[in-house]
Design an enzyme around this catalytic site. Structure first.
Site, PDB file in Angstrom:
ATOM      1  N   ARG A  19      -1.668  -4.643   4.090  1.00 48.91           N
ATOM      2  CA  ARG A  19      -1.358  -3.720   5.174  1.00 48.91           C
ATOM      3  C   ARG A  19       0.082  -3.878   5.638  1.00 48.91           C
ATOM      4  O   ARG A  19       0.757  -2.899   5.942  1.00 48.91           O
ATOM      5  CB  ARG A  19      -2.312  -4.011   6.341  1.00 48.91           C
ATOM      6  CG  ARG A  19      -1.939  -3.257   7.589  1.00 48.91           C
ATOM      7  CD  ARG A  19      -2.788  -3.643   8.796  1.00 48.91           C
ATOM      8  NE  ARG A  19      -2.128  -3.122   9.987  1.00 48.91           N
ATOM      9  CZ  ARG A  19      -1.884  -3.816  11.090  1.00 48.91           C
ATOM     10  NH1 ARG A  19      -2.264  -5.074  11.184  1.00 48.91           N
ATOM     11  NH2 ARG A  19      -1.270  -3.259  12.107  1.00 48.91           N
ATOM     12  N   PHE A  37     -14.387  -3.378   1.829  1.00 47.98           N
ATOM     13  CA  PHE A  37     -15.491  -2.469   1.477  1.00 47.98           C
ATOM     14  C   PHE A  37     -15.495  -2.119  -0.015  1.00 47.98           C
ATOM     15  O   PHE A  37     -16.509  -1.666  -0.531  1.00 47.98           O
ATOM     16  CB  PHE A  37     -15.413  -1.217   2.349  1.00 47.98           C
ATOM     17  CG  PHE A  37     -15.200  -1.559   3.804  1.00 47.98           C
ATOM     18  CD1 PHE A  37     -16.068  -2.438   4.443  1.00 47.98           C
ATOM     19  CD2 PHE A  37     -14.113  -1.081   4.508  1.00 47.98           C
ATOM     20  CE1 PHE A  37     -15.863  -2.813   5.768  1.00 47.98           C
ATOM     21  CE2 PHE A  37     -13.902  -1.452   5.838  1.00 47.98           C
ATOM     22  CZ  PHE A  37     -14.777  -2.313   6.470  1.00 47.98           C
ATOM     23  N   ARG A  83       0.836  -1.220   0.000  1.00 51.96           N
ATOM     24  CA  ARG A  83       0.000   0.000   0.000  1.00 51.96           C
ATOM     25  C   ARG A  83       0.865   1.262   0.000  1.00 51.96           C
ATOM     26  O   ARG A  83       0.479   2.297  -0.536  1.00 51.96           O
ATOM     27  CB  ARG A  83      -0.978   0.003   1.176  1.00 51.96           C
ATOM     28  CG  ARG A  83      -0.310   0.003   2.534  1.00 51.96           C
ATOM     29  CD  ARG A  83      -1.320  -0.093   3.672  1.00 51.96           C
ATOM     30  NE  ARG A  83      -0.643  -0.430   4.911  1.00 51.96           N
ATOM     31  CZ  ARG A  83      -0.756   0.256   6.037  1.00 51.96           C
ATOM     32  NH1 ARG A  83      -1.508   1.328   6.094  1.00 51.96           N
ATOM     33  NH2 ARG A  83      -0.130  -0.136   7.127  1.00 51.96           N
ATOM     34  N   ASP A 130      -7.669  -6.491  13.684  1.00 50.98           N
ATOM     35  CA  ASP A 130      -9.047  -6.040  13.452  1.00 50.98           C
ATOM     36  C   ASP A 130     -10.038  -7.201  13.330  1.00 50.98           C
ATOM     37  O   ASP A 130     -11.233  -7.031  13.527  1.00 50.98           O
ATOM     38  CB  ASP A 130      -9.127  -5.170  12.184  1.00 50.98           C
ATOM     39  CG  ASP A 130      -8.722  -3.725  12.471  1.00 50.98           C
ATOM     40  OD1 ASP A 130      -8.513  -3.398  13.663  1.00 50.98           O
ATOM     41  OD2 ASP A 130      -8.599  -2.940  11.513  1.00 50.98           O
ATOM     42  N   HIS A 135      -5.385  -3.512   2.620  1.00 50.90           N
ATOM     43  CA  HIS A 135      -5.761  -4.313   3.790  1.00 50.90           C
ATOM     44  C   HIS A 135      -6.520  -5.579   3.384  1.00 50.90           C
ATOM     45  O   HIS A 135      -7.537  -5.932   3.974  1.00 50.90           O
ATOM     46  CB  HIS A 135      -6.569  -3.474   4.784  1.00 50.90           C
ATOM     47  CG  HIS A 135      -5.791  -2.334   5.376  1.00 50.90           C
ATOM     48  ND1 HIS A 135      -5.312  -1.285   4.615  1.00 50.90           N
ATOM     49  CD2 HIS A 135      -5.389  -2.092   6.643  1.00 50.90           C
ATOM     50  CE1 HIS A 135      -4.656  -0.440   5.389  1.00 50.90           C
ATOM     51  NE2 HIS A 135      -4.664  -0.910   6.622  1.00 50.90           N
ATOM     52  N   SER A 148      -4.529   5.345   5.762  1.00 54.21           N
ATOM     53  CA  SER A 148      -4.281   3.900   5.740  1.00 54.21           C
ATOM     54  C   SER A 148      -4.047   3.368   4.333  1.00 54.21           C
ATOM     55  O   SER A 148      -3.217   2.494   4.126  1.00 54.21           O
ATOM     56  CB  SER A 148      -5.466   3.158   6.363  1.00 54.21           C
ATOM     57  OG  SER A 148      -5.646   3.561   7.696  1.00 54.21           O
ATOM     58  N   GLU A 192     -18.857   3.874   0.450  1.00 51.48           N
ATOM     59  CA  GLU A 192     -18.082   3.242  -0.618  1.00 51.48           C
ATOM     60  C   GLU A 192     -18.888   3.016  -1.886  1.00 51.48           C
ATOM     61  O   GLU A 192     -18.360   3.129  -2.994  1.00 51.48           O
ATOM     62  CB  GLU A 192     -17.493   1.909  -0.119  1.00 51.48           C
ATOM     63  CG  GLU A 192     -16.512   2.048   1.043  1.00 51.48           C
ATOM     64  CD  GLU A 192     -17.181   2.226   2.409  1.00 51.48           C
ATOM     65  OE1 GLU A 192     -18.419   2.069   2.491  1.00 51.48           O
ATOM     66  OE2 GLU A 192     -16.485   2.517   3.394  1.00 51.48           O
TER      67      GLU A 192
END
Lengths: 313, 280
Positions: free
Chosen positions: A164, A80, A8, A114, A106, A34, A55
């Site tokens: 991530r 998402f 990322r 998470d 992610h 992020s 989204e």
């Protein structure tokens, strides 16, 4: 120890690098720190739009912008993007074949702490089943950067799966020949082929080294573009090595393993074993712990290689 | 608006309605009710409001239109054909295999169609994207959309509404074709989206209301919208589902079913009578 950079981060850097093209617009859904689109935002704030936590709207807004000639990058977590906004991606972006690139970060269980609600293991299956969509899962920062460049050159929708975690840099920027739809052979071998992508590629490299010590010569291939998939390199590997193991950070239903199997069974059937998440949800934990728990280690790959070799005629 | 202009718009609207009937009849399926209710809006947009060029459908500076309630493709196609983007005769290929006139709008195959729609709630978001792109490029074009009243039940409409106000999209104007009926019945009974005007006001929009079949009212509202800065405008257009075909008016059953031959002929005769009254 090789340098470690998250894919990322490379994505954000690539957006900033290629952002001088005024046609490029970046959308984010309240996750720009992020997803790393904030790297682009710092350089080109007037072309970065926060669409808030919405989204579905973001994807269709991206479609509208693309219809006016923009190259639109829409970013959020893979959960998402591919999950929540699946139908907007399908109907508003892919059906009209609009020039929208989805930077989905992610992805997979290495999201870690998470937990399952934020660990998409279905996104590749979802995205590759949509006509017109190109799906890329780069394995390191160098190939992720090149994936962004390739996505810009390609006219039409592209899904870029990003992670991530900081992951080892595998490729050399100067020598990497990254082409959409073309696999990369990292090692030659005649006994078995290991096909991996994403953060399972470094695990596969370790597995290949373990196998080598045991006298098993494994061919290692990075299929960074899952769609369109490089049929030639897969068929050649099937014919020349007679057995294949796939390794991915995704449900074994519908992901890289399935895509490889679709090519192999229709062209040159050989035994295949798949390393991946065995159709179950993830959970909270440290990424390294989760990789062990869900069978995503070099040892798991070696085990599957032994199993597939036993099936080989 | 002078009488001549109104007469011309009424003529175009009647021709669009004939196109809707011919198309859905030839298809044997489709959505005549909601197409007929927005036919006057379509006539006004394509023959009064919008800057489009039939010889250059992709002209960069053109005004854009999004049929967010994509099932009313027959109204869009009939308006585009009436405008001259393609022959009226082609409307009879609607929904047929190998026709470019798909059941729901496809921007890649239909000349003059600016966005593929059909899944409710998504078109208005795409219109927001077009308006944002226009602002970014300092283009003067405007983006028009038509939402269904039932469509307001889709949550995405309100995500789009929030983003349009946030980015101060005064180049965006959407109609709500408020005919009061959706497939399963009266919208207030199926899932009440009221109070619609208050909702849009709360989301930061300029809210106007008109009779959807009165060109002067539509014209006044659009003129007012164009003079409104920093806010998107919604025009709540009170309409009659199935308008101008007597047996289709205010009947939810005509939402998604096509006329048979006899019904088609009766409908066309009624519309021809209207045209005759207009002196056409």
């Amino acid at each position: 120890m090789a340098e470690k950079i998250a894919t990322r981060v490379a994505y954000g850097n690539a957006l900033a690098e290629f952002g001088e093209d005024k046609n490029i617009v970046v959308l984010d859904a309240d996750l720009s720190k992020s997803t790393k689109t904030d790297t682009f935002k710092k350089k080109y704030p007037e072309r970065h739009f926060n669409m808030g936590i919405a989204e579905g709207n973001m994807m269709a807004v991206a479609a509208g912008m693309a219809s006016c000639g923009k190259t639109v990058f829409a970013s959020t977590f893979a959960m998402f993007a591919a999950g929540r906004a699946f139908e907007q991606i399908r109907n508003s972006i892919c059906y009209p074949n609009l020039n929208v690139k989805i930077g989905a970060t992610h992805a997979g269980i290495t999201v870690g702490e998470d937990g399952a609600s934020h660990q998409p293991i279905e996104d590749i299956a979802l995205m590759r089943s949509i006509p017109n969509m190109v799906v890329i899962s780069p394995s390191d920062a160098v190939s992720a950067f090149e994936a962004v460049k390739a996505a810009i050159s390609h006219s039409g929708p592209v899904y870029i799966r990003l992670g991530r975690l900081d992951v080892p840099v595998i490729y050399n920027k100067e020598s990497l020949d990254f082409k959409l739809g073309k696999g990369i052979q990292l090692t030659d071998g005649r006994d078995v082929t290991i096909i991996a992508n994403g953060l399972m590629l470094p695990e596969a490299i370790k597995a290949q080294e373990i196998l080598k010590e045991q006298g098993i010569e494994a061919r290692l291939i990075d299929i960074h573009t899952i769609k369109p998939i490089d049929k030639d390199i897969i068929i050649k590997a099937a014919k020349e090595t007679g057995a294949i193991v796939t390794a991915e950070e995704h449900n074994i239903l519908g992901g890289l393993g399935s895509a490889v199997a679709e090519v192999v069974v229709q062209n040159s059937p050989v035994p295949i074993k798949m390393v991946g998440i065995e159709d179950k949800f993830g959970k909270s934990g440290k990424p390294a712990e989760l990789m062990v728990r869900y069978g995503l280690t070099p040892e798991n790959i070696v085990e599957k290689v032994m199993a597939v070799l036993a099936m080989k005629k | 608006m002078n009488n001549e202009k109104i007469r011309n718009l009424k003529t175009h609207a009647a021709n669009i309605r004939k196109g809707i009937i011919e198309g859905t009849y030839a298809a044997g399926s489709g959505h005549p009710g909601g197409s007929l209710s927005c036919a006057d809006i379509m006539a006004y947009l394509y023959f009064e409001a919008m800057n489009v060029d039939v010889a250059n459908p992709k002209m960069l500076e053109r005004d854009r239109f999004v049929m967010s309630k994509g099932h009313c493709a027959p109204a869009l196609y009939a308006a585009l054909a009436e405008k001259g983007f393609f022959p009226m005769e082609d409307l009879k290929t609607l929904r047929h295999i190998d026709s470019y006139l798909q059941g729901h709008p496809n921007m890649d195959t239909v000349p003059g169609c600016d966005m593929s729609t059909g899944s409710l709630g998504q078109g208005i978001s795409a219109a927001v994207g077009m308006a944002m792109a226009g602002k970014l490029d300092n283009m003067q074009y405007r983006v028009y959309a038509v939402l269904g009243d039932g469509e307001l039940e889709e949550g995405q409409v309100w995500e789009a509404a929030m983003s349009a106000a946030h980015y101060k999209l005064d180049n965006l104007l959407t109609f709500v074709d408020y005919n009061g009926l959706q497939i399963d019945g009266n919208i207030t009974e199926v899932m009440n989206p009221e109070p619609i005007a208050d909702k849009f006001k709360a989301f930061g929009w300029n809210v106007l209301a008109v009779n959807a079949h009165n060109f002067e009212e539509i014209d006044n509202a659009v003129t007012q919208a164009k003079q409104t800065n920093n806010k998107p405008t919604v025009i709540i257009a009170h309409s009659i589902k199935g308008k101008d075909v007597s047996f289709m008016e205010n009947e939810a059953s005509w939402h998604g079913s096509a006329p048979n031959k006899e019904q088609k002929e009766k409908a066309i005769a009624e519309l021809d009578a209207l045209l005759k009254e207009l002196g056409v």
